[in-house]
Design a protein around this motif. Sequence first.
Motif, PDB file in Angstrom:
ATOM      1  N   ARG A  92       0.929  -1.240   0.072  1.00 12.98           N
ATOM      2  CA  ARG A  92       0.028  -0.095   0.041  1.00 12.98           C
ATOM      3  C   ARG A  92       1.076   1.312   0.024  1.00 12.98           C
ATOM      4  O   ARG A  92       0.542   2.120  -0.611  1.00 12.98           O
ATOM      5  CB  ARG A  92      -0.856  -0.168   1.224  1.00 12.98           C
ATOM      6  N   GLN A  93       1.985   1.155   0.888  1.00  9.73           N
ATOM      7  CA  GLN A  93       2.888   2.406   0.906  1.00  9.73           C
ATOM      8  C   GLN A  93       3.585   2.529  -0.538  1.00  9.73           C
ATOM      9  O   GLN A  93       3.549   3.941  -1.015  1.00  9.73           O
ATOM     10  CB  GLN A  93       3.864   2.059   1.925  1.00  9.73           C
ATOM     11  N   GLU A  94       3.900   1.498  -1.047  1.00  8.51           N
ATOM     12  CA  GLU A  94       4.466   1.660  -2.611  1.00  8.51           C
ATOM     13  C   GLU A  94       3.534   2.090  -3.569  1.00  8.51           C
ATOM     14  O   GLU A  94       3.864   3.100  -4.367  1.00  8.51           O
ATOM     15  CB  GLU A  94       5.002   0.295  -2.972  1.00  8.51           C
ATOM     16  N   HIS A  95       2.319   1.644  -3.536  1.00 10.74           N
ATOM     17  CA  HIS A  95       1.385   2.475  -4.256  1.00 10.74           C
ATOM     18  C   HIS A  95       0.968   3.676  -4.182  1.00 10.74           C
ATOM     19  O   HIS A  95       0.788   4.390  -4.980  1.00 10.74           O
ATOM     20  CB  HIS A  95      -0.218   1.458  -4.215  1.00 10.74           C
ATOM     21  N   GLY A  96       1.188   4.018  -2.906  1.00 12.17           N
ATOM     22  CA  GLY A  96       0.923   5.575  -2.508  1.00 12.17           C
ATOM     23  C   GLY A  96       2.059   6.251  -3.162  1.00 12.17           C
ATOM     24  O   GLY A  96       1.793   7.421  -3.584  1.00 12.17           O
ATOM     25  N   ARG A  97       3.250   5.844  -2.924  1.00 13.16           N
ATOM     26  CA  ARG A  97       4.344   6.691  -3.661  1.00 13.16           C
ATOM     27  C   ARG A  97       4.294   6.499  -5.191  1.00 13.16           C
ATOM     28  O   ARG A  97       4.375   7.429  -5.828  1.00 13.16           O
ATOM     29  CB  ARG A  97       5.565   5.813  -3.311  1.00 13.16           C
ATOM     30  N   TYR A  98       3.702   5.543  -5.793  1.00 13.89           N
ATOM     31  CA  TYR A  98       3.600   5.504  -7.132  1.00 13.89           C
ATOM     32  C   TYR A  98       2.462   6.514  -7.562  1.00 13.89           C
ATOM     33  O   TYR A  98       2.782   7.205  -8.714  1.00 13.89           O
ATOM     34  CB  TYR A  98       3.345   3.882  -7.488  1.00 13.89           C
ATOM     35  N   ASP A  99       1.571   6.367  -6.896  1.00 14.51           N
ATOM     36  CA  ASP A  99       0.451   7.377  -7.186  1.00 14.51           C
ATOM     37  C   ASP A  99       0.908   9.021  -7.244  1.00 14.51           C
ATOM     38  O   ASP A  99       0.522   9.828  -7.966  1.00 14.51           O
ATOM     39  CB  ASP A  99      -0.772   7.151  -6.524  1.00 14.51           C
ATOM     40  N   GLU A 100       1.882   9.382  -6.242  1.00 13.83           N
ATOM     41  CA  GLU A 100       2.184  10.585  -6.052  1.00 13.83           C
ATOM     42  C   GLU A 100       3.026  10.908  -7.257  1.00 13.83           C
ATOM     43  O   GLU A 100       3.089  12.146  -7.726  1.00 13.83           O
ATOM     44  CB  GLU A 100       3.015  10.625  -4.776  1.00 13.83           C
ATOM     45  N   LEU A 101       3.925   9.916  -7.512  1.00 13.48           N
ATOM     46  CA  LEU A 101       4.967  10.177  -8.595  1.00 13.48           C
ATOM     47  C   LEU A 101       4.279  10.393  -9.861  1.00 13.48           C
ATOM     48  O   LEU A 101       4.384  11.373 -10.850  1.00 13.48           O
ATOM     49  CB  LEU A 101       5.972   8.724  -8.777  1.00 13.48           C
ATOM     50  N   GLN A 102       2.942   9.705 -10.339  1.00 12.16           N
ATOM     51  CA  GLN A 102       2.341   9.768 -11.377  1.00 12.16           C
ATOM     52  C   GLN A 102       1.697  11.043 -11.583  1.00 12.16           C
ATOM     53  O   GLN A 102       1.607  11.839 -12.488  1.00 12.16           O
ATOM     54  CB  GLN A 102       1.369   8.802 -11.505  1.00 12.16           C
ATOM     55  N   ALA A 103       1.062  11.572 -10.357  1.00 16.64           N
ATOM     56  CA  ALA A 103       0.593  12.903 -10.249  1.00 16.64           C
ATOM     57  C   ALA A 103       1.548  14.063 -10.519  1.00 16.64           C
ATOM     58  O   ALA A 103       1.340  14.971 -11.258  1.00 16.64           O
ATOM     59  CB  ALA A 103       0.059  12.928  -8.856  1.00 16.64           C
TER      60      ALA A 103
END
Length: 149
Positions: A92-103
Amino acid sequence: MSDPALKTQTTAAARQPSGPLQDWLATLSRIDAADQARAAPRRPAETQPAWEPRIVAPNEPMEAEAPPAAGGEQDDLAALMAENMVLKARLRQEHGRYDELQALLAEELRSLRAHVQQEIDRAEELRAERDLWMARAEALAQPLFQPRR
């Protein structure tokens, strides 16, 4: 071996190139050392050891007279469940980071696209102005090239 072969020894000084080649090799070694010095701090420091799956040894074959070890299995099951929960939290933490990077990347792309559009609009304005001045110059020059009567 012959006597001259025993007396002839190669020295390190004889093997080193001299002149421009030596300067070039020294420059290359300094560049390599500088690249290695710059590359070393860029490596992320690993705060946690890399995750490795836990290997559980199979139980010995159960005999009819031996009671099953329920406590050991429950401990293993609890440990596996806890490990699973930790892995899900990391995911979940990695997905959050990935979403932030995508944004962030999407915002940068939008900004770049807007900048490019502004430059294109500016170039179009300059072309229109150039065409206007060319038309004016042609209109002013036209009487010069008409035959006189």
